[in-house]
Design a protein around this motif. Structure first.
Motif, PDB file in Angstrom:
ATOM      1  N   ASP A 431       0.972  -1.250   0.023  1.00 24.67           N
ATOM      2  CA  ASP A 431       0.133  -0.038  -0.169  1.00 24.67           C
ATOM      3  C   ASP A 431       0.959   1.370  -0.171  1.00 24.67           C
ATOM      4  OD1 ASP A 431      -2.248  -1.814   0.220  1.00 24.67           O
ATOM      5  OD2 ASP A 431      -1.791  -1.844   2.212  1.00 24.67           O
ATOM      6  N   VAL A 432       1.929   1.061   0.683  1.00 21.00           N
ATOM      7  CA  VAL A 432       2.792   2.405   0.677  1.00 21.00           C
ATOM      8  C   VAL A 432       3.540   2.539  -0.632  1.00 21.00           C
ATOM      9  CG1 VAL A 432       4.820   3.242   1.787  1.00 21.00           C
ATOM     10  CG2 VAL A 432       3.505   2.052   3.136  1.00 21.00           C
ATOM     11  N   LEU A 433       3.806   1.614  -1.163  1.00 18.81           N
ATOM     12  CA  LEU A 433       4.494   1.308  -2.553  1.00 18.81           C
ATOM     13  C   LEU A 433       3.264   2.270  -3.500  1.00 18.81           C
ATOM     14  CD1 LEU A 433       6.590   0.840  -4.683  1.00 18.81           C
ATOM     15  CD2 LEU A 433       5.424  -1.278  -5.042  1.00 18.81           C
ATOM     16  N   GLY A 434       2.285   1.732  -3.408  1.00 23.36           N
ATOM     17  CA  GLY A 434       1.298   2.525  -4.190  1.00 23.36           C
ATOM     18  C   GLY A 434       1.059   3.932  -4.002  1.00 23.36           C
ATOM     19  N   GLY A 435       1.231   4.403  -2.746  1.00 26.56           N
ATOM     20  CA  GLY A 435       1.228   5.708  -2.516  1.00 26.56           C
ATOM     21  C   GLY A 435       2.269   6.618  -2.869  1.00 26.56           C
ATOM     22  N   LEU A 436       3.653   5.918  -2.992  1.00 27.61           N
ATOM     23  CA  LEU A 436       4.970   6.685  -3.438  1.00 27.61           C
ATOM     24  C   LEU A 436       4.760   6.655  -4.991  1.00 27.61           C
ATOM     25  CD1 LEU A 436       7.689   4.723  -1.500  1.00 27.61           C
ATOM     26  CD2 LEU A 436       6.865   6.975  -1.268  1.00 27.61           C
ATOM     27  N   ILE A 437       4.031   5.767  -5.660  1.00 25.14           N
ATOM     28  CA  ILE A 437       3.886   5.935  -7.020  1.00 25.14           C
ATOM     29  C   ILE A 437       3.056   7.246  -7.523  1.00 25.14           C
ATOM     30  CG2 ILE A 437       3.641   4.834  -9.320  1.00 25.14           C
ATOM     31  CD1 ILE A 437       4.707   2.162  -7.966  1.00 25.14           C
ATOM     32  N   LEU A 438       1.925   7.152  -6.597  1.00 24.80           N
ATOM     33  CA  LEU A 438       1.087   7.899  -6.752  1.00 24.80           C
ATOM     34  C   LEU A 438       1.277   9.342  -6.584  1.00 24.80           C
ATOM     35  CD1 LEU A 438      -2.085   8.851  -7.133  1.00 24.80           C
ATOM     36  CD2 LEU A 438      -2.199   8.404  -4.402  1.00 24.80           C
ATOM     37  N   GLY A 439       2.094   9.548  -5.581  1.00 27.43           N
ATOM     38  CA  GLY A 439       2.561  10.899  -5.425  1.00 27.43           C
ATOM     39  C   GLY A 439       3.636  11.451  -6.506  1.00 27.43           C
ATOM     40  N   LEU A 441       3.360  10.299  -9.516  1.00 25.44           N
ATOM     41  CA  LEU A 441       2.362  10.707 -10.979  1.00 25.44           C
ATOM     42  C   LEU A 441       1.694  11.874 -10.532  1.00 25.44           C
ATOM     43  CD1 LEU A 441       0.695   7.028 -11.033  1.00 25.44           C
ATOM     44  CD2 LEU A 441       2.295   7.981 -12.904  1.00 25.44           C
ATOM     45  N   ALA A 442       1.224  12.424  -9.425  1.00 30.66           N
ATOM     46  CA  ALA A 442       0.472  13.315  -9.155  1.00 30.66           C
ATOM     47  C   ALA A 442       1.376  14.799  -9.449  1.00 30.66           C
ATOM     48  CB  ALA A 442       0.117  13.534  -7.729  1.00 30.66           C
ATOM     49  N   GLN A 443       2.558  14.669  -9.372  1.00 33.72           N
ATOM     50  CA  GLN A 443       3.630  15.617  -9.577  1.00 33.72           C
ATOM     51  C   GLN A 443       3.911  15.719 -11.089  1.00 33.72           C
ATOM     52  OE1 GLN A 443       6.658  16.319  -6.179  1.00 33.72           O
ATOM     53  NE2 GLN A 443       5.971  14.244  -5.894  1.00 33.72           N
ATOM     54  N   GLY A 444       3.402  14.769 -12.148  1.00 32.51           N
ATOM     55  CA  GLY A 444       3.610  14.963 -13.368  1.00 32.51           C
ATOM     56  C   GLY A 444       4.881  13.963 -13.934  1.00 32.51           C
ATOM     57  N   MET A 445       5.417  13.314 -12.898  1.00 36.05           N
ATOM     58  CA  MET A 445       6.182  12.509 -13.418  1.00 36.05           C
ATOM     59  C   MET A 445       5.497  11.271 -14.355  1.00 36.05           C
ATOM     60  SD  MET A 445       9.120  10.072 -11.176  1.00 36.05           S
ATOM     61  CE  MET A 445      10.558   9.775 -12.009  1.00 36.05           C
ATOM     62  N   ASP A 446       6.095  10.930 -15.603  1.00 31.17           N
ATOM     63  CA  ASP A 446       5.793   9.740 -16.166  1.00 31.17           C
ATOM     64  C   ASP A 446       5.611   8.286 -15.786  1.00 31.17           C
ATOM     65  OD1 ASP A 446       5.446  11.513 -18.582  1.00 31.17           O
ATOM     66  OD2 ASP A 446       7.243  11.042 -19.662  1.00 31.17           O
ATOM     67  N   PRO A 447       4.784   7.556 -16.137  1.00 31.89           N
ATOM     68  CA  PRO A 447       4.307   6.506 -15.087  1.00 31.89           C
ATOM     69  C   PRO A 447       5.396   5.465 -15.381  1.00 31.89           C
ATOM     70  CG  PRO A 447       2.883   6.599 -17.077  1.00 31.89           C
ATOM     71  CD  PRO A 447       3.749   7.752 -17.018  1.00 31.89           C
ATOM     72  N   TYR A 448       5.937   5.203 -16.224  1.00 37.07           N
ATOM     73  CA  TYR A 448       7.270   4.033 -16.380  1.00 37.07           C
ATOM     74  C   TYR A 448       8.431   4.563 -15.330  1.00 37.07           C
ATOM     75  CZ  TYR A 448      10.948   0.977 -18.140  1.00 37.07           C
ATOM     76  OH  TYR A 448      11.794   0.007 -18.300  1.00 37.07           O
ATOM     77  N   PRO A 449       9.022   5.654 -15.279  1.00 35.19           N
ATOM     78  CA  PRO A 449       9.934   6.052 -14.523  1.00 35.19           C
ATOM     79  C   PRO A 449       9.540   6.396 -13.021  1.00 35.19           C
ATOM     80  CG  PRO A 449       9.652   8.005 -16.024  1.00 35.19           C
ATOM     81  CD  PRO A 449       9.037   6.750 -16.573  1.00 35.19           C
ATOM     82  N   ALA A 450       8.197   6.980 -12.933  1.00 35.66           N
ATOM     83  CA  ALA A 450       7.950   6.956 -11.569  1.00 35.66           C
ATOM     84  C   ALA A 450       7.596   5.507 -10.961  1.00 35.66           C
ATOM     85  CB  ALA A 450       6.332   7.525 -11.769  1.00 35.66           C
ATOM     86  N   ALA A 451       7.274   4.640 -11.617  1.00 39.12           N
ATOM     87  CA  ALA A 451       6.914   3.201 -11.215  1.00 39.12           C
ATOM     88  C   ALA A 451       8.306   2.731 -10.575  1.00 39.12           C
ATOM     89  CB  ALA A 451       6.369   2.271 -12.053  1.00 39.12           C
TER      90      ALA A 451
END
Length: 488
Positions: A431-439, A441-451
């Protein structure tokens, strides 16, 4: 993302191609083999004083490397025995050339060959193994493990498949010396655990030979994505840093709360949890900097989604496997804004992979563990290829979680994570991992490098804490990870 040549994970075919390119560029194969064997010798001498060694040699080029090791150690005064799988007369090419330099005896590969040894060199099979191990090899490697002898593996421990990390009978190595770059089996489990310390040696393959390869797989490292991390600007405000929205569940409230705190800690300017009315007081009393929005009797999610200031969404942690969860997930996906599907929001699409693919209209990340993955995707094979196939099939970035999490993109690129400590195997860490990636993404980072960044930071935070980790500890460890990334 950077081209990541230094962190590239080569396939067996790519390593073969690099070898051929090096030979074509003027380095004889016999010289490459000499360089490889000498690299192994240097690592052995760095770790141990002279002692009785048995070198186990296979019938191919890996065995040739072993003969180089045997010759060099014997010349340095070490007592050396050589055991060969097959006949010396059947060796070919460079392996035959280096075997001819060995003036000592050659015995069969059997458990008796390691009698009296204080160190074993495994030069039986390299990363290109394509078949089951011979019974004599299995028995000998089992004896090495049972006697707890230190083992140095040449390229990979024999029995580890170079492309998948699958184990068909390898003995655990103390260290593995590989060449030019790591292979995928060095990063994927169980291969990674069988390798011990992994040493990558330069044997003279020119960088141009590696640059000519179509690299599509990397070991996760900040060098791949650090430059893309969101940076706060003095001219910005909380809205320019993004607004993350999570769907919270009831009665399971802890998962979404941990995810929300992780999103905020990694830099989202605002973080909101949308919750059922009955759960509002539970969430509101437990959170301060995280906003809590009651959904109201009509659901209310559509009202929130009409607000364009929400820049990324997460649904899954603690929401339950229900029609409502599936409908809410579809509503998030219809916005075409970045969406992360986790946990229950993946499981609700069990046997509905086609529906899920059709619903994905914008950036999407899914973070399944193996069980959730199997519910949605009818895909078999090794972990890397399954993650890639699911990404291609769904159009989403797939994070197939585990101690060797694979981040796969629909175009075939993949990153394998290797820095996760065992302490992450605790309730709520996903769940924490999901939150990190969400944060991110919310700041505009592309999904592949964000993940990829989220997975690495999640592991780095856990490793910094050490034993006794609880998932709720993780969000507060993120700022120190971010500081370290800024100063590297």
């Amino acid at each position: 993302m950077t081209d990541g040549l230094q962190t590239a994970l080569l396939s067996v075919a790519q390593m073969t191609e690099a070898d051929r390119a090096a030979v074509a560029a003027g380095t004889p194969g016999s010289q490459l083999m000499l360089n490889a064997g000498n690299a192994v010798v240097r690592e052995i001498m760095r770790r141990w004083p002279p002692r009785a060694v048995t070198v186990l040699c296979g019938p191919g080029n890996n065995g040739g490397d072993g003969f180089v090791v045997a010759v060099a150690l014997a010349q340095a005064g070490w007592p050396v025995r050589v055991a060969l799988l097959g006949d010396r007369e059947n060796l070919r090419g460079d392996a035959r050339f280096h075997a001819a330099r060995w003036s000592g005896g050659v015995e069969a590969v059997t458990p008796a060959a390691i009698d009296g040894a204080a160190l074993v060199v495994d030069a039986l099979f390299g990363s290109g193994l394509r078949r089951a191990l011979d019974s004599s090899v299995v028995a000998t490697l089992r004896a090495v493990a049972q006697r707890e002898l230190p083992l140095v593996a040449v390229d990979v421990p024999s029995g580890v498949m170079g492309d998948t990390g699958e184990n068909v009978g390898a003995a655990p190595a103390t260290c593995t010396v590989t060449f030019a770059r790591k292979k995928r089996g060095h990063a994927l489990l169980p291969g990674r655990e069988l390798c011990g310390d992994i040493v990558v040696a330069d044997i003279g393959i020119p960088e141009a030979a590696l640059e000519s390869l179509s690299i599509d797989c990397w070991e996760n490292d900040p060098a791949l994505w650090r430059a893309l991390l969101p940076r706060a600007k003095s001219s910005g405000n909380k809205y320019t840093r993004g607004h993350a929205l999570l769907c919270g569940g009831y009665p399971m409230t802890g998962a979404a709360r941990m995810a929300a705190r992780a999103a905020a800690r990694v830099g989202a300017g605002l973080t909101t949890i949308a919750v059922p009315d009955v759960a509002w007081s539970v969430y509101a009393s437990a959170l301060t900097s995280i906003m809590v929005q009651p959904l109201g009797p009509d659901g209310g999610l559509a009202r929130l989604l009409s607000d364009s200031r929400y820049t990324a969404f997460l649904i899954g942690p603690g929401v339950g496997v229900s029609d409502a969860t599936r409908e809410n997930a579809l509503a998030l996906l219809r916005t075409a804004r970045p969406v992360l599907l986790d946990a229950d929001a993946i499981s609700v699409f069990a046997s509905r992979a086609a529906e899920l693919k059709q619903a994905i209209r914008g950036p999407c990340v899914m973070t399944p563990h193996e069980g959730e993955f199997a519910r949605v995707f009818d895909i078999s094979g090794d972990k890397l290829n399954r993650a890639r196939a699911a990404a291609r099939q769904s159009g989403a970035i797939i994070v197939l979680k585990g101690a060797d999490s694979v981040v796969a993109a629909p175009d075939g690129r993949a990153i394998i994570n290797t820095n996760a400590p065992a302490s992450l195997a605790t309730a709520g860490s996903g769940d924490v991992l999901g939150g990190l990636i969400l944060g991110l993404l919310a700041q505009g980072m592309d999904p592949y490098p964000a993940a990829a960044a989220g997975v690495w930071m999640h592991s780095a935070a856990a490793a910094a804490f050490g034993p006794g980790l609880l998932a709720e500890d993780l969000p507060d460890l993120v700022p120190a990870v971010l500081r370290a990334l800024e100063h590297e």
